[in-house]
Design an enzyme around this catalytic site. Structure first.
Site, PDB file in Angstrom:
ATOM      1  N   THR A  42      -3.363 -11.448   9.208  1.00 31.05           N
ATOM      2  CA  THR A  42      -4.037 -11.834  10.451  1.00 31.05           C
ATOM      3  C   THR A  42      -4.885 -10.642  10.873  1.00 31.05           C
ATOM      4  OG1 THR A  42      -2.309 -10.939  11.864  1.00 31.05           O
ATOM      5  CG2 THR A  42      -2.032 -13.230  11.133  1.00 31.05           C
ATOM      6  N   MET A  45      -7.492  -1.539  -0.536  1.00 29.99           N
ATOM      7  CA  MET A  45      -7.426  -0.509   0.497  1.00 29.99           C
ATOM      8  C   MET A  45      -8.621  -0.542   1.458  1.00 29.99           C
ATOM      9  SD  MET A  45      -4.554   0.703  -0.296  1.00 29.99           S
ATOM     10  CE  MET A  45      -4.367   2.230   0.615  1.00 29.99           C
ATOM     11  N   LEU A  71      -3.714  -5.577  11.867  1.00 30.18           N
ATOM     12  CA  LEU A  71      -3.526  -4.877  10.590  1.00 30.18           C
ATOM     13  C   LEU A  71      -2.046  -4.630  10.273  1.00 30.18           C
ATOM     14  CD1 LEU A  71      -5.015  -3.376   8.237  1.00 30.18           C
ATOM     15  CD2 LEU A  71      -4.741  -1.302   9.599  1.00 30.18           C
ATOM     16  N   ASP A  72      -1.618  -5.017   9.078  1.00 28.73           N
ATOM     17  CA  ASP A  72      -0.241  -4.821   8.614  1.00 28.73           C
ATOM     18  C   ASP A  72       0.806  -5.427   9.550  1.00 28.73           C
ATOM     19  OD1 ASP A  72      -1.100  -3.493   6.346  1.00 28.73           O
ATOM     20  OD2 ASP A  72      -0.869  -1.509   7.230  1.00 28.73           O
ATOM     21  N   HIS A 109       2.866  -4.932   1.749  1.00 28.78           N
ATOM     22  CA  HIS A 109       2.855  -3.636   2.427  1.00 28.78           C
ATOM     23  C   HIS A 109       4.154  -2.898   2.091  1.00 28.78           C
ATOM     24  CE1 HIS A 109       1.728  -0.655   5.359  1.00 28.78           C
ATOM     25  NE2 HIS A 109       2.982  -0.676   5.800  1.00 28.78           N
ATOM     26  N   SER A 161      -0.564  -2.413 -10.254  1.00 27.89           N
ATOM     27  CA  SER A 161       0.750  -2.794 -10.800  1.00 27.89           C
ATOM     28  C   SER A 161       1.258  -4.096 -10.177  1.00 27.89           C
ATOM     29  CB  SER A 161       1.773  -1.664 -10.627  1.00 27.89           C
ATOM     30  OG  SER A 161       2.162  -1.529  -9.286  1.00 27.89           O
TER      31      SER A 161
HETATM   32  C1  GRF Z   1       1.508  -0.822  -3.299  1.00 30.53           C
HETATM   33  O1  GRF Z   1       2.532   0.050  -2.894  1.00 30.53           O
HETATM   34  C2  GRF Z   1       1.201  -1.815  -2.210  1.00 30.53           C
HETATM   35  O2  GRF Z   1       2.315  -2.177  -1.464  1.00 30.53           O
HETATM   36  C3  GRF Z   1       0.233  -1.069  -1.359  1.00 30.53           C
HETATM   37  O3  GRF Z   1      -0.555  -0.321  -2.251  1.00 30.53           O
HETATM   38  C4  GRF Z   1       0.171  -0.096  -3.446  1.00 30.53           C
HETATM   39  C5  GRF Z   1      -0.640  -0.663  -4.553  1.00 30.53           C
HETATM   40  O4  GRF Z   1      -0.082  -0.413  -5.818  1.00 30.53           O
HETATM   41  N1  GRF Z   1      -0.487  -1.978  -0.510  1.00 30.53           N
HETATM   42  P1  GRF Z   1      -0.608  -1.215  -7.090  1.00 30.53           P
HETATM   43  O5  GRF Z   1      -2.132  -1.012  -7.151  1.00 30.53           O
HETATM   44  O6  GRF Z   1      -0.248  -2.646  -6.926  1.00 30.53           O
HETATM   45  O7  GRF Z   1       0.059  -0.567  -8.260  1.00 30.53           O
END
Ligand code: GRF
Length: 214
Positions: free
Chosen positions: A137, A86, A140-141, A105, A13
């Site tokens: 960087t 991910m 992470l996060d 994030h 999305s």
């Molecule tokens: C989002 O909440 C983003 O912040 C996180 O993973 C989710 C991905 O959602 N890293 P989408 O695939 O962009 O719908």
């Protein structure tokens, strides 16, 4: 026009919000590590080239990251955008794209790095939650923050209702950050600071450092 490569793992999305935003840049490819990621169909519907680099086909992180690098570099990107990608990336990968690698994030970093951010925000009882776009960087996060949007946590919120409120803001601030980058107004300085030229103050939802009309 800046060339953008977007990396996804799922729904896509945020990717779609970027494709719909009419950015002053060209998305040249969407790459997923998951072959049946729903976002790939959405990208194809927008006429964007797609590719899959399946992490399961590689024995370890470095070999996956180097295959991913080959696929990314084929498209000669100015900017690589992680949009729900991910996978934890190796230092070599992150260094290769320093200053041109963005992530979103779903929390107000540095609060709640990692997974299940909405559940953890509810458990912690915070009253304000949100989302963060940052340069990536090796921490992470935790990379340098570009822009954040805050939303209220309401009585009776579930993980789903809170996630939806945050996601709506993700779809606002990610296009904004990418727009700034494409316009040459956003950069990471050598000492790791984010510089945004002429980011205007926002009305409405609390957003820092400010929103243009996207
Ligand atoms: C989002 O909440 C983003 O912040 C996180 O993973 C989710 C991905 O959602 N890293 P989408 O695939 O962009 O719908």
């Amino acid at each position: 026009m800046k060339r953008i490569v977007i990396l996804i793992s799922g729904r896509g999305s945020n990717m779609e919000a970027l494709l719909r935003a009419g950015l002053p840049g060209r998305t040249v490819a969407v790459i997923s590590n998951v072959a049946d990621a729903a976002g790939l169909d959405k990208a194809r519907a927008h006429g964007i080239a797609t590719a899959v680099v399946n992490h399961r086909a590689y024995p370890d992180r470095p070999s996956f990251d180097s295959a991913l690098t080959v696929e990314i570099d084929r498209h000669r990107p100015d900017l690589v955008v992680l949009a729900g990608f991910m996978r934890v990336l190796t230092d070599d990968f992150v260094k290769r794209y320093t200053g041109r690698l963005l992530n979103i994030h779903p929390s107000l970093l540095p609060a709640f790095p990692g997974l299940h951010t909405h559940r953890r925000a509810l458990e912690a009882g915070v009253r304000i939650h949100g989302c963060t776009v940052h340069f990536v960087t090796s921490d992470l996060d935790h990379g340098p923050t570009v822009i954040q949007a805050a939303v209220p946590v309401l009585d009776g919120d579930s993980e789903e209702s809170l996630a939806a409120r945050v996601l709506a803001q993700e779809h606002v601030i990610y296009p904004q950050a990418v727009k700034w980058f494409c316009e040459g107004r956003l950069r990471l300085s050598d000492d790791g600071r984010v510089l945004v030229e002429n980011g205007r103050a926002a009305g409405g939802v609390l957003v820092s450092p400010g929103l243009d009309s996207v």
